[in-house]
Design a protein around this motif. Structure first.
Motif, PDB file in Angstrom:
ATOM      1  N   LYS A  15       0.829  -1.207   0.000  1.00  0.00           N
ATOM      2  CA  LYS A  15       0.000   0.000   0.000  1.00  0.00           C
ATOM      3  C   LYS A  15       0.862   1.254   0.000  1.00  0.00           C
ATOM      4  CE  LYS A  15      -3.675   2.559   0.404  1.00  0.00           C
ATOM      5  NZ  LYS A  15      -4.536   2.815  -0.764  1.00  0.00           N
ATOM      6  N   VAL A  16       1.876   1.277   0.855  1.00  0.00           N
ATOM      7  CA  VAL A  16       2.727   2.466   0.988  1.00  0.00           C
ATOM      8  C   VAL A  16       3.497   2.737  -0.305  1.00  0.00           C
ATOM      9  CG1 VAL A  16       4.719   3.414   2.212  1.00  0.00           C
ATOM     10  CG2 VAL A  16       2.891   2.300   3.489  1.00  0.00           C
ATOM     11  N   LYS A  17       3.842   1.704  -1.036  1.00  0.00           N
ATOM     12  CA  LYS A  17       4.580   1.890  -2.292  1.00  0.00           C
ATOM     13  C   LYS A  17       3.741   2.581  -3.355  1.00  0.00           C
ATOM     14  CE  LYS A  17       7.832  -1.850  -1.408  1.00  0.00           C
ATOM     15  NZ  LYS A  17       8.277  -3.219  -1.725  1.00  0.00           N
ATOM     16  N   SER A  18       2.424   2.676  -3.124  1.00  0.00           N
ATOM     17  CA  SER A  18       1.559   3.407  -4.058  1.00  0.00           C
ATOM     18  C   SER A  18       1.427   4.876  -3.675  1.00  0.00           C
ATOM     19  CB  SER A  18       0.168   2.760  -4.097  1.00  0.00           C
ATOM     20  OG  SER A  18      -0.568   3.055  -2.912  1.00  0.00           O
ATOM     21  N   TYR A  19       1.973   5.276  -2.549  1.00  0.00           N
ATOM     22  CA  TYR A  19       1.896   6.670  -2.115  1.00  0.00           C
ATOM     23  C   TYR A  19       2.741   7.559  -3.032  1.00  0.00           C
ATOM     24  CZ  TYR A  19      -0.154   5.441   2.474  1.00  0.00           C
ATOM     25  OH  TYR A  19      -0.965   5.011   3.494  1.00  0.00           O
TER      26      TYR A  19
ATOM     27  N   GLU B  61       2.777  16.535   6.417  1.00  0.00           N
ATOM     28  CA  GLU B  61       1.387  16.539   6.867  1.00  0.00           C
ATOM     29  C   GLU B  61       0.510  15.640   5.995  1.00  0.00           C
ATOM     30  OE1 GLU B  61       3.494  19.870   8.542  1.00  0.00           O
ATOM     31  OE2 GLU B  61       3.288  19.201   6.453  1.00  0.00           O
ATOM     32  N   ASN B  62       0.706  15.712   4.689  1.00  0.00           N
ATOM     33  CA  ASN B  62      -0.106  14.880   3.794  1.00  0.00           C
ATOM     34  C   ASN B  62       0.261  13.408   3.906  1.00  0.00           C
ATOM     35  OD1 ASN B  62      -1.550  17.067   2.867  1.00  0.00           O
ATOM     36  ND2 ASN B  62      -0.303  17.358   1.031  1.00  0.00           N
ATOM     37  N   LEU B  63       1.544  13.131   4.107  1.00  0.00           N
ATOM     38  CA  LEU B  63       1.964  11.744   4.287  1.00  0.00           C
ATOM     39  C   LEU B  63       1.368  11.182   5.570  1.00  0.00           C
ATOM     40  CD1 LEU B  63       3.587   9.263   3.516  1.00  0.00           C
ATOM     41  CD2 LEU B  63       5.611  10.326   4.563  1.00  0.00           C
ATOM     42  N   ALA B  64       1.418  11.959   6.638  1.00  0.00           N
ATOM     43  CA  ALA B  64       0.838  11.505   7.903  1.00  0.00           C
ATOM     44  C   ALA B  64      -0.663  11.275   7.767  1.00  0.00           C
ATOM     45  CB  ALA B  64       1.125  12.524   9.002  1.00  0.00           C
ATOM     46  N   ASN B  65      -1.347  12.141   7.010  1.00  0.00           N
ATOM     47  CA  ASN B  65      -2.786  11.971   6.809  1.00  0.00           C
ATOM     48  C   ASN B  65      -3.092  10.677   6.059  1.00  0.00           C
ATOM     49  OD1 ASN B  65      -3.504  14.321   8.140  1.00  0.00           O
ATOM     50  ND2 ASN B  65      -3.476  15.573   6.287  1.00  0.00           N
TER      51      ASN B  65
ATOM     52  N   THR C 246       5.625   4.464   7.843  1.00  0.00           N
ATOM     53  CA  THR C 246       6.606   5.557   7.833  1.00  0.00           C
ATOM     54  C   THR C 246       7.981   5.052   7.421  1.00  0.00           C
ATOM     55  OG1 THR C 246       5.381   6.662   9.607  1.00  0.00           O
ATOM     56  CG2 THR C 246       7.652   7.377   9.236  1.00  0.00           C
ATOM     57  N   TYR C 247       8.395   3.939   8.005  1.00  0.00           N
ATOM     58  CA  TYR C 247       9.706   3.346   7.711  1.00  0.00           C
ATOM     59  C   TYR C 247       9.810   2.957   6.238  1.00  0.00           C
ATOM     60  CZ  TYR C 247      13.593  -0.048   8.163  1.00  0.00           C
ATOM     61  OH  TYR C 247      14.769  -0.756   8.021  1.00  0.00           O
ATOM     62  N   VAL C 248       8.781   2.305   5.728  1.00  0.00           N
ATOM     63  CA  VAL C 248       8.816   1.844   4.336  1.00  0.00           C
ATOM     64  C   VAL C 248       8.826   3.025   3.377  1.00  0.00           C
ATOM     65  CG1 VAL C 248       7.515   0.607   2.543  1.00  0.00           C
ATOM     66  CG2 VAL C 248       7.796  -0.400   4.814  1.00  0.00           C
ATOM     67  N   TRP C 249       7.993   4.044   3.643  1.00  0.00           N
ATOM     68  CA  TRP C 249       7.981   5.193   2.731  1.00  0.00           C
ATOM     69  C   TRP C 249       9.354   5.850   2.676  1.00  0.00           C
ATOM     70  CZ3 TRP C 249       9.103  10.237   2.184  1.00  0.00           C
ATOM     71  CH2 TRP C 249       8.627  10.861   1.032  1.00  0.00           C
TER      72      TRP C 249
ATOM     73  N   ILE D 170       6.787  12.581  11.312  1.00  0.00           N
ATOM     74  CA  ILE D 170       5.595  11.811  10.955  1.00  0.00           C
ATOM     75  C   ILE D 170       5.001  11.160  12.203  1.00  0.00           C
ATOM     76  CG2 ILE D 170       4.679   9.922   9.569  1.00  0.00           C
ATOM     77  CD1 ILE D 170       5.551  12.414   7.984  1.00  0.00           C
ATOM     78  N   CYS D 171       5.839  10.586  13.053  1.00  0.00           N
ATOM     79  CA  CYS D 171       5.339   9.974  14.286  1.00  0.00           C
ATOM     80  C   CYS D 171       4.646  11.001  15.166  1.00  0.00           C
ATOM     81  CB  CYS D 171       6.481   9.312  15.055  1.00  0.00           C
ATOM     82  SG  CYS D 171       7.071   7.771  14.309  1.00  0.00           S
ATOM     83  N   THR D 172       5.228  12.186  15.255  1.00  0.00           N
ATOM     84  CA  THR D 172       4.620  13.243  16.065  1.00  0.00           C
ATOM     85  C   THR D 172       3.265  13.650  15.503  1.00  0.00           C
ATOM     86  OG1 THR D 172       6.787  14.056  16.776  1.00  0.00           O
ATOM     87  CG2 THR D 172       4.933  15.591  16.939  1.00  0.00           C
ATOM     88  N   LEU D 173       3.185  13.801  14.190  1.00  0.00           N
ATOM     89  CA  LEU D 173       1.908  14.149  13.559  1.00  0.00           C
ATOM     90  C   LEU D 173       0.862  13.061  13.776  1.00  0.00           C
ATOM     91  CD1 LEU D 173       3.228  15.641  10.195  1.00  0.00           C
ATOM     92  CD2 LEU D 173       2.059  16.911  12.008  1.00  0.00           C
TER      93      LEU D 173
END
Length: 317
Positions: free
Chosen positions: A26-30, A37-41, A57-60, A123-126
């Protein structure tokens, strides 16, 4: 480049045990170019548990950020300086600087370790996941064995998941240098590094984070052999030598003792300055493999190779 996003409606993605294949796919389609902010969303929409979100987060990061070798070897920015009149102002300026590093990393899609770790932390904080940015020490080659340096030379992350602190290094998870060039090579080992093995490769600068792994001082850390993730991700255990500086016996041989080594595994030893690795004498006693070899007279570095991978590196005294 136009990005194609695949959306799944009315369902959420979940996994059992440690099978992350659905998350990874799934993440590879991002999008490859995206704000924090958009990645965290996206991550918050697609995944439920903190483990799934941290995995995403790690994979992206490992798939989309390249290591900046040029910056590593010829840094254009070695320190930041600013003035402040209160602790609040200081923290605000630090946050601004960190956010600048995050934005630059995401816009250029390249970074050294600080960029990887700052984006991971952001990202973790968001995502409202408790986390810490960790500075510390790592070693990459035998010539660093037994030579502690004062300033930290690496950064990674600690994340609290289900009440436990876990450790992540997306820089090392993304790839490595090979023949002077960076090569993307996803490594799963540095996602949730086993706590009992953390100090074999990473030494936190702050005492608190050292003690959360185990008790060890910086000198002892630097005196260890260089461990490769292929070794650490197996059930193999280095019984001896525990010191990265290996001594010859009276006959000039060096010896390694490896627990859980199998007689079906292919064992070789390489030496710096020699083009070809050599086949050692290998004997077994119970669950321990005894690997013995006579190194070339002038060689000062030895590399233990198991099944085609360099797994341990030493200095020869």
């Amino acid at each position: 480049m136009k990005q194609i996003l695949v959306f799944f409606f009315l369902i959420t993605i979940s996994v059992t045990a440690q099978d992350f294949s659905i998350i990874d796919a799934k993440v590879k389609s991002y999008p490859k170019l995206i704000s924090a902010e958009n990645l965290a969303n996206l991550i918050a929409t697609d995944f439920n548990s903190d483990t799934e979100k941290v995995r995403a987060t790690y994979v992206w990061l490992t798939q989309n950020i390249r290591y900046d070798l040029a910056e590593y070897y010829n840094p254009t920015r070695t320190s930041y300086s600013f003035s402040y009149s209160s602790e609040d102002e200081k923290q605000q300026k630090i946050t601004t600087l960190n956010n600048q590093i995050v934005s630059e990393t995401l816009s250029t899609r390249k970074a050294v370790c600080e960029g990887y770790a700052r984006v991971f932390a952001k990202i973790c904080t968001l995502l409202t996941i408790e986390n810490e940015f960790i500075k510390g020490h790592i070693r990459n080659s035998p010539n660093e064995i037994g030579k502690p340096i004062y300033n930290p030379n690496h950064a990674w992350n600690a994340v609290k998941i289900n009440g436990d602190w876990k450790y992540f290094d997306s820089t090392w998870g993304a790839g490595h240098e090979e023949n002077g060039k960076w090569k993307r090579n996803f490594t799963n080992y540095f996602f949730d590094i086993p706590k009992e093995k953390l100090l074999l490769t990473h030494f936190p600068e702050e005492t608190l984070w050292q003690l959360r792994a185990k008790r060890m001082n910086k000198t002892d850390f630097y005196n260890q052999p260089i461990y490769n993730h292929n070794f650490l991700d197996s059930n193999l255990i280095l019984a001896s030598p525990s010191n990265g500086i290996i001594k010859k016996d009276e006959e000039g041989f060096i010896e390694f003792k490896i627990k859980n080594l199998k007689n079906t595994q292919k064992i070789f030893v390489g030496f710096k300055g020699n083009r070809y690795a050599q086949k050692p004498i290998v004997n077994f006693n119970n669950s321990i493999g005894y690997i013995k070899i006579l190194p070339p007279n002038l060689s000062k570095e030895a590399y233990l190779i198991i099944d085609g991978n360099v797994v341990l590196e030493f200095i020869i005294e």
